[in-house]
Design a protein around this motif. Sequence first.
Motif, short mmCIF file in Angstrom:
data_model
loop_
_atom_site.label_atom_id
_atom_site.label_comp_id
_atom_site.label_asym_id
_atom_site.label_seq_id
_atom_site.Cartn_x
_atom_site.Cartn_y
_atom_site.Cartn_z
N THR A 87 -17.71 -0.97 1.82
CA THR A 87 -17.15 -1.85 2.94
C THR A 87 -15.65 -1.95 2.73
N LEU A 88 -15.01 -1.80 1.43
CA LEU A 88 -13.79 -1.95 1.07
C LEU A 88 -12.88 -0.65 1.10
N LEU A 89 -13.57 0.74 0.93
CA LEU A 89 -13.07 1.60 1.03
C LEU A 89 -12.25 1.95 2.46
N PRO A 90 -13.21 1.86 3.71
CA PRO A 90 -12.31 2.06 4.83
C PRO A 90 -10.95 1.09 5.04
N TRP A 122 1.59 3.27 5.19
CA TRP A 122 2.31 4.44 5.22
C TRP A 122 2.85 4.93 6.80
N GLN A 123 2.38 4.44 7.69
CA GLN A 123 2.79 4.72 9.07
C GLN A 123 3.76 3.66 9.33
N ALA A 124 3.79 2.55 8.82
CA ALA A 124 4.79 1.53 9.26
C ALA A 124 6.08 1.67 8.53
N THR A 125 6.06 2.24 7.26
CA THR A 125 7.06 2.59 6.50
C THR A 125 7.55 3.93 7.16
N ARG A 126 7.00 4.80 7.41
CA ARG A 126 7.42 6.25 8.15
C ARG A 126 8.18 5.71 9.35
N SER A 127 7.54 4.76 10.41
CA SER A 127 8.15 4.34 11.46
C SER A 127 9.56 3.62 11.16
N LEU A 128 9.38 2.78 10.15
CA LEU A 128 10.77 2.07 10.09
C LEU A 128 11.80 3.29 9.47
N GLY A 135 -7.46 2.12 5.17
CA GLY A 135 -6.66 1.75 6.56
C GLY A 135 -5.32 1.19 6.16
N ILE A 136 -5.61 0.18 5.27
CA ILE A 136 -4.16 -0.57 4.88
C ILE A 136 -3.41 0.35 4.45
N PHE A 137 -3.72 1.33 3.67
CA PHE A 137 -2.80 2.52 2.77
C PHE A 137 -2.04 3.14 4.06
N ALA A 197 -7.17 -4.73 12.27
CA ALA A 197 -8.54 -5.47 12.78
C ALA A 197 -9.61 -4.15 12.70
N LEU A 198 -9.07 -3.03 13.32
CA LEU A 198 -10.19 -1.79 13.65
C LEU A 198 -10.63 -1.48 12.21
N PHE A 199 -9.71 -1.35 11.31
CA PHE A 199 -10.19 -0.88 10.03
C PHE A 199 -11.23 -1.64 9.24
N VAL A 200 -10.97 -3.17 9.51
CA VAL A 200 -11.89 -4.18 8.98
C VAL A 200 -13.19 -3.98 9.53
N PHE A 201 -13.16 -3.92 10.81
CA PHE A 201 -14.51 -3.47 11.79
C PHE A 201 -14.96 -2.50 11.23
N LEU A 202 -14.56 -1.32 10.96
CA LEU A 202 -15.02 -0.18 10.60
C LEU A 202 -15.62 -0.25 9.08
#
Length: 518
Positions: free
Chosen positions: A22-25, A35-41, A29-31, A238-243
């Motif tokens: 449950t926690l792995l996705p 990473w994507q947010a930092t890259r976008s910034l 996903g958070i990682f 939220a999608l990653f939490v659902f997955l």
Amino acid sequence: MPLPHKQTRTWTDRYALVVLSTLLPVVLGIFIIIWQATRSLELEARDTANEAVRQFNLMLDNAARAADVVLSLSGQACEQAELALRGQVTRRPFVRSVNLVLNNQIYCTSLFGSFNEAVNAADYKDGELWLMPGNPVTPHEPLLVYRREKDQKGAIVSLYGLHLVNVLSLINPYTQMMFQVGDNSIDRDGVVRHKPSAPYPVAPVIVSSTQYPYRVMAGFSEGTVWRFIHARYLWLLALFVFLGCVSGATVAWLQKRLSLSSPTHELQRGLEAEEFIPYFQPVVQGDTKQWAGAEVLMRWQHPTEGLVRPDLFIPLAEHSGIIVPMTRSVMQQTARILAPYARNMAPDFHLGFNITAHHCHSLDLVEDCREFLRAFPPGSIKLVLELTERELVVPSDITHQLFAELRAMGIMIALDDFGTGHSSLSYLREFNVDYLKIDQSFVAMIGADALSIHILDSIIELSAKLNLGIVAEGVETQQQSEYLSLKGVDYLQGYLFSRPLTAHAFIEDLLVENRVAH
């Protein structure tokens, strides 16, 4: 008093894989989102810094053009050049003043006409740019000064610092920026600082101009990444939490599906449902044939298969290690059933339980026995542990400590099925036992096989020499009973006296036996 219930499986054993799946996705996903947010910034900061450099270059291009025009006027009288200087100020955007230099002295300006002030080339980065906090005319308004020099002749053009601040503030209000010339820098606050500035803590970017000696630093403050995620990627989180929930539920379903098909799971299920129940087979004294105790035998009361024979599940339970909590459960049930009838038992009534090599791997058996004895009035029963030889008990510090503590509690040790295992004699040497239990295969040969009779007699003689009690199992005929009694066997057990009984039947017979004895 009832024995406390001990859990047979830890929370980790049951749910670790489900929690991990449950926690792995979610963690992954958070990682990815971070990473994507930092890259976008970083991309946003770089694009903003590049745009700022482009606009600052445009400002300085105007200053450079004005300097190119008036440089040829250096050396002329100020009265002749003054009008041309003012023309450049009015014609060139962002330009505040234009000044002529001769021999490192400003002698003519567009603001004051004739002027006299020394020029220090060291103030200028690469002799070209100087970021000033102000000058005597406007001491609190920053200036960017451009310098051009050739053959002791030069031109100095100053630009409004307000335009620098506007660029830093208006290109992207969410991105923090700083314009830096040498050690001097200015940000959107409009204050010139005279020490090197540290990069911004989030998505730091530095873009240097290829045309002029300055650079633009861009980035974001602490906490921007999470604010950015909340603003743009909350749906993805939220999608990653659902997955993760789907993954955990899938693993739990598969785990249950696989475990339900395994015999070990069925044993575990039966253990938790207390389907492994005690049966009691009385043990009688060899001379008087009065009840001296009982061996507690384990039976499986399966909800669909009915009563399952022990030879069908005990080997699997021993192999999987579940035999330890199964024995504990049977001891707990026995204490609850028999403790109220302790006064109806003969003095030093023996209650025996089978133990295996798995019980000898830790000291948990000591606590199980201690709790069992607490359920009965002190001194009313004797607890006997019958050590089977289906698995070899390897002597170790733990096993020696275990048997020493059991003996200190007054618990007696019996070797079950003596003479049939490969380690019987080694057990006698390693462990301080109290009883030998003669296997029923030798008892069955009484009157039929002379060789087995000799082996049986040898075992009885050995027990006498070692000062050990002896119990004969599987006594089914009167001839066997009389022979064993004649040989001085202490206790007898078998179908001749009683088959294994349910708890209810055993208690009824116990009460009858007690009345007969009195």
